[in-house]
Design a protein around this motif. Structure first.
Motif: not given
Length: 163
Positions: A55-62
């Motif tokens: 898997t891949q995990v996206m990290i998104i600062v919002r």
């Protein structure tokens, strides 16, 4: 000055998170990822990705509120699955069993798993544990979801792109 964002219906919404707060959160995430996941990718806009298992995990600062940012960790678990009542029942029951985070569906019926944490007081342990939990859960359930509903894991999609 409020930041423009758009909801799922493309209606503009305003979020009053100061840019300095967002930039600090992005900087903190970058420091922790550089230390603990040196092979991560940074897209330069507060979005990062790590690979773990299949898997891949996206990290998104919002932006979140006038006093808080959000760090969303999301994995695309399976793409192209048959979204049947049986699969929906499975995912909803798993959501009730899991300690944190939840399965969801993107607009294209990609099965996701995500968890968000507050960003302004982010510490390394919290981010790393969240990333590991999302990756472990997505990596564990992608095979089970494929058995139940078909589709492809993130690793399968990457293999398809290989030349």
């Amino acid at each position: 000055m409020p930041h423009k964002m758009f909801n799922k219906d493309d209606h503009e919404i305003l979020v009053d998170t100061p840019l300095e707060m967002i930039d600090k959160t992005i900087g903190d995430v970058q420091i922790f990822l550089d230390k603990d996941f040196p092979d991560h990718l940074s897209f330069g806009n507060g979005t990062f990705t790590i690979s773990r298992g299949s898997t891949q995990v996206m990290i998104i600062v919002r932006p979140f509120t006038a006093n808080e940012t959000s760090v969303e960790c999301i994995s695309q678990v399976v793409t192209g699955a048959d979204i049947s009542p049986e699969l929906m029942n499975f995912l909803l029951r798993k959501n009730a069993e899991l300690h944190f985070g939840a399965f969801g569906l993107y607009f294209d019926n990609t099965v996701t798993f995500s968890h968000s944490i507050a960003g302004t007081s982010l510490d390394e342990n919290e981010l790393i544990n969240t990333l590991n939990a999302v990756a472990i859960i997505a990596d564990h359930y992608d095979d089970k979801i494929m058995e139940l509903a078909g589709g492809k894991r993130a690793a399968d999609l990457l293999d398809d792109l290989s030349f």
